[in-house]
Every structure is written in C-alpha cells, then in structure tokens.
Scaffold this active site. Structure first.
Site, PDB file in Angstrom:
ATOM      1  N   ASP A   1       0.856  -1.187   0.000  1.00 19.64           N
ATOM      2  CA  ASP A   1       0.000   0.000   0.000  1.00 19.64           C
ATOM      3  C   ASP A   1       0.898   1.245   0.000  1.00 19.64           C
ATOM      4  OD1 ASP A   1      -1.812   2.066   0.529  1.00 19.64           O
ATOM      5  OD2 ASP A   1      -2.971   0.893   1.963  1.00 19.64           O
TER       6      ASP A   1
ATOM      7  N   GLU B   1      -2.849  -0.018  -4.222  1.00 19.01           N
ATOM      8  CA  GLU B   1      -2.783  -1.228  -3.392  1.00 19.01           C
ATOM      9  C   GLU B   1      -2.738  -2.509  -4.201  1.00 19.01           C
ATOM     10  OE1 GLU B   1      -5.751  -1.868  -0.168  1.00 19.01           O
ATOM     11  OE2 GLU B   1      -5.559   0.310  -0.056  1.00 19.01           O
TER      12      GLU B   1
HETATM   13  N1  DCP Z   1      -8.484   8.758  -2.077  1.00 19.34           N
HETATM   14  C1  DCP Z   1      -9.504   9.659  -2.357  1.00 19.34           C
HETATM   15  N2  DCP Z   1     -10.601   9.719  -1.551  1.00 19.34           N
HETATM   16  C2  DCP Z   1     -10.678   8.940  -0.437  1.00 19.34           C
HETATM   17  C3  DCP Z   1      -9.664   8.026  -0.146  1.00 19.34           C
HETATM   18  C4  DCP Z   1      -8.574   7.969  -0.994  1.00 19.34           C
HETATM   19  O1  DCP Z   1      -9.421  10.372  -3.359  1.00 19.34           O
HETATM   20  N3  DCP Z   1     -11.751   9.024   0.353  1.00 19.34           N
HETATM   21  C5  DCP Z   1      -7.309   8.707  -2.979  1.00 19.34           C
HETATM   22  C6  DCP Z   1      -6.197   9.543  -2.430  1.00 19.34           C
HETATM   23  C7  DCP Z   1      -5.232   8.584  -1.859  1.00 19.34           C
HETATM   24  C8  DCP Z   1      -5.446   7.332  -2.700  1.00 19.34           C
HETATM   25  O2  DCP Z   1      -6.811   7.375  -3.117  1.00 19.34           O
HETATM   26  O3  DCP Z   1      -3.919   9.054  -1.925  1.00 19.34           O
HETATM   27  C9  DCP Z   1      -5.171   6.063  -1.934  1.00 19.34           C
HETATM   28  O4  DCP Z   1      -6.062   5.920  -0.857  1.00 19.34           O
HETATM   29  P1  DCP Z   1      -5.626   5.417   0.590  1.00 19.34           P
HETATM   30  O5  DCP Z   1      -6.862   5.160   1.344  1.00 19.34           O
HETATM   31  O6  DCP Z   1      -4.642   4.317   0.470  1.00 19.34           O
HETATM   32  O7  DCP Z   1      -4.965   6.706   1.259  1.00 19.34           O
HETATM   33  P2  DCP Z   1      -3.507   7.285   1.212  1.00 19.34           P
HETATM   34  O8  DCP Z   1      -2.602   6.482   0.333  1.00 19.34           O
HETATM   35  O9  DCP Z   1      -3.618   8.718   0.879  1.00 19.34           O
HETATM   36  O10 DCP Z   1      -3.058   7.179   2.717  1.00 19.34           O
HETATM   37  P3  DCP Z   1      -2.378   5.977   3.531  1.00 19.34           P
HETATM   38  O11 DCP Z   1      -0.937   6.343   3.675  1.00 19.34           O
HETATM   39  O12 DCP Z   1      -3.080   6.027   4.835  1.00 19.34           O
HETATM   40  O13 DCP Z   1      -2.592   4.726   2.763  1.00 19.34           O
HETATM   41 CA    CA Z   2      -5.026   2.354  -0.478  1.00 19.97          CA
HETATM   42 CA    CA Z   3      -2.296   4.223   0.555  1.00 17.34          CA
END
Ligand code: DCP
Ligand code: CA
Ligand code: CA
Length: 345
Positions: A5, A104
C-alpha cells in the site's frame, strides 16, 4: 501473501513533484468548481494529518486548520501513470498479482519476505515514493499488517500474530463488514472478531445469508481467505524494466526494450490477441514518464517483428530528450481477438 500500500499516495506524489513544498502541509483536493473552495480533500500528507485534515473533509474546513498549507488540484492522470509503473514493477517480482485499487496490491511470491523488501526498494528507486508492505498467511492478515505498519513500514505476521491481530480487531475494521453488519453484530454482543467464536453457524447464516454468514463464522474460528484474483488489464499488455544503469546509449536501451517486447508478446500469445498500437515507455533519470506510440492500420500479432518501429520510436525520443534513461517499457494496446480477426485476413 503480500500486501503493498503506497503511503499518502497522491500527496506524496505531489511532495516529490514539488520539492519546494518539503515539510509543508500538502493536501490534494477534488474541486467541484461551484465556488473557488468548494470540494473535498482527496488525501493529505502526515503534516496535514497531524493538524486534523482527513480524506473527504470539505476543503474550506481543511483550510481553516492549515492557513499556510498547500492545496493542489488532483492530477489523476499523472497518479494513474505512476500507479502503472508500480504495477509493472510488482508484476515483474511476483508470481501472482491482484491490483485492488490505484495504490494497493495483493501478491504471491516465492520468498515473500525477500520479495517484499525488494519491491519496497525498487518502488523507492524508480519513483522516489515510500510504501508499506505487510506479509501474512491471508489477505486480511497482510492488509492488516500493512495498515498497522504505515507509513514506510514492513511487517511480517506469523500465523499466531496474524490470528491475534484479527481476533482483537473491532468488527468494523474488517474489510467486508460495513456499518449495517456492524450494528447487527453489536446487537448480538459481537464487538471484536473473537466474539464471533461463540456464535452458532446456523444463526449467523440465518441472519446474514449463506455467504456472509459462513464467512463470518470462518472469521471467528480463524479461517481466512488467501485467494488472489488475478485481473489482467484487458485493454493492454505491458512490461516495464530497469536498465542496468542510467544511459542514453542506443544499443543498451534497445537490448532492454527488445527483451521486454518478447515478454509482453508471450502474454499476447496466451490471451490470443492482436494489437493495433505499440507504445514505448521511457522513464528518465528525473522519474518523468514519456511515451512514443505507433498505430497500425492492420492489427499485428505475436509473430510480427517491430524492430524497425522500435528503433525509429527510440531515436525520435532520444533526439528530443537530453536526460538519461532509467527504465523502459513496451505496451501493446488496441487489442482485438485473434479468432475474430483471422477471418478478416
Ligand atoms: N483517495 C480519495 N478519496 C478517499 C480516499 C482515498 O481520493 N476518500 C485517494 C487519495 C489517496 C489514494 O486514493 O492518496 C489512496 O487511498 P488510501 O486510502 O490508500 O490513502 P492514502 O494512500 O492517501 O493514505 P495511507 O498512507 O493512509 O494509505
Ligand atoms: Ca489504499
Ligand atoms: Ca495508501
């Protein structure tokens, strides 16, 4: 099983792309366009999370929490291209891969611990991005391991630790248990996964249906899913690989492209497809991705050689780019069925 991830994916990409924002709060926004600030936060870096900004929060609220934060519009196309690069890299290291979202992957490999470490390093080397890797016996365990180890982490769960982590987890933390199921389980006195263990299989099936009921029962007694759903991208076949060293030397670059083309053609052969477009991918030393394509009026198959086209596209690229090349790739797209097509010839 491995679960990979990417850390604060969109925001991290923006950090790398804009080094001048280092150590600042960076939030990626989905602007709705109604008013200047209407829309929501897509994701935010850890500096922003520390002051309470979250995915899904209205941009207006986030701006109140971070007066000097950087709020950038989402550049989905660019994030997708980086996701593709990472995908190619994971596929070249693993025996089976399932991409489950833009950032992921679930994957199987021979030596998963070693492979996980290598993937983490290769992703960092070719994109400058950090990710978190979880290794466990099941999908759920691997995902929970990576969630727990975020950011920039690596966590291996043996069978016992995996079971403990899942058992002690509140039911709503389990993928597949939504708010409705959570409420129903809470009513039955089930708060954590281990509470499921006391429940009768038939009661669970009666309440949640055959599929979910049986799944919940298994969850309680420690039987977890470890299937990988290999979804090959239907629209294209591609292969990306690293050069031994950054170079502009035609011979070295050509050799790698030809090797990757051969591999991509194997996939083409197995799936019985013809292609209409050949694309060469070049990732330069500054991690920028460039492509050069050539489309054919008649679809081509695995037997046709593309050496002349490859040489031409490669020269076109190198003649217009002064940077050294770090990684290269080959992509076949515009796929058509071989069977349907043979009658046309
Ligand atoms: N995303 C989005 N809206 C959301 C959740 C996620 O647009 N409600 C997008 C932005 C993130 C990407 O999808 O960067 C990946 O989602 P993740 O849930 O894996 O979140 P992150 O990678 O940003 O954070 P983490 O480090 O907690 O995985
Ligand atoms: Ca993710
Ligand atoms: Ca992520």
């Amino acid at each position: 099983m491995l679960h990979i991830d990417m850390d604060y994916f969109f925001a991290q990409i923006e950090e790398i792309r804009n080094p001048e924002y280092k150590n600042k709060i960076i939030a990626v926004c989905i602007f709705s366009g109604r008013t200047e600030d209407s829309g929501v936060i897509s994701t935010v870096n850890y500096e922003g999370r520390n002051v309470g900004i979250k995915s899904g929060m209205p941009i207006v609220n986030a701006k109140k929490l971070a007066k000097s934060g950087i709020f950038l519009p989402a550049d989905h196309k660019y994030y997708e291209s980086i996701s593709q690069t990472i995908d190619g890299l994971i596929r070249s290291n693993c025996t089976k891969v399932e991409k489950s979202s833009i950032d992921e992957w679930y994957a199987l490999a021979e030596d998963e611990v070693e492979t996980g470490k290598r993937i983490k390093l290769e992703i960092l080397n070719s994109t400058n991005l950090t990710c978190t890797v979880g290794v466990a016996h099941s999908r759920l365990g691997a995902k929970m391991a990576s969630d727990k180890a975020k950011p920039n982490g690596f966590l291996i769960l043996g069978k016992e630790k995996e079971r403990n982590l899942i058992d002690n987890s509140p039911v709503e933390k389990i993928i597949g248990i939504g708010p409705k199921t959570k409420d129903e389980l809470n009513e039955l006195g089930v708060k954590t996964v281990s509470d499921l263990r006391g429940l009768n299989q038939f009661i669970l099936i009666e309440k949640f249906g055959k599929k979910t009921g049986a799944w919940l029962y298994n969850l309680g007694i420690g039987i977890y899913d470890s299937e990988i759903e290999e979804r090959i991208e239907k629209g294209e076949f591609s292969r990306i690989g690293s050069l031994k060293e950054n170079t502009r030397e035609k011979g070295k670059i050509l050799e790698k492209i030809v090797e990757l083309e051969r591999e991509a053609k194997e996939e083409l052969k197995y799936s019985k497809k013809f292609y209409k477009t050949l694309t060469l991918i070049f990732i330069t030393e500054d991690i920028k991705m460039h492509t050069k394509s050539r489309s054919f009026s008649k679809p081509r198959g695995e037997k046709e050689t593309n050496l002349d086209e490859i040489k031409k596209l490669m020269s076109e690229f190198l003649d217009n780019e002064r940077k050294e090349v770090r990684r290269v790739g080959v992509k076949f797209s515009g796929l058509v069925e071989m069977d349907g097509q043979t009658t046309l010839f």
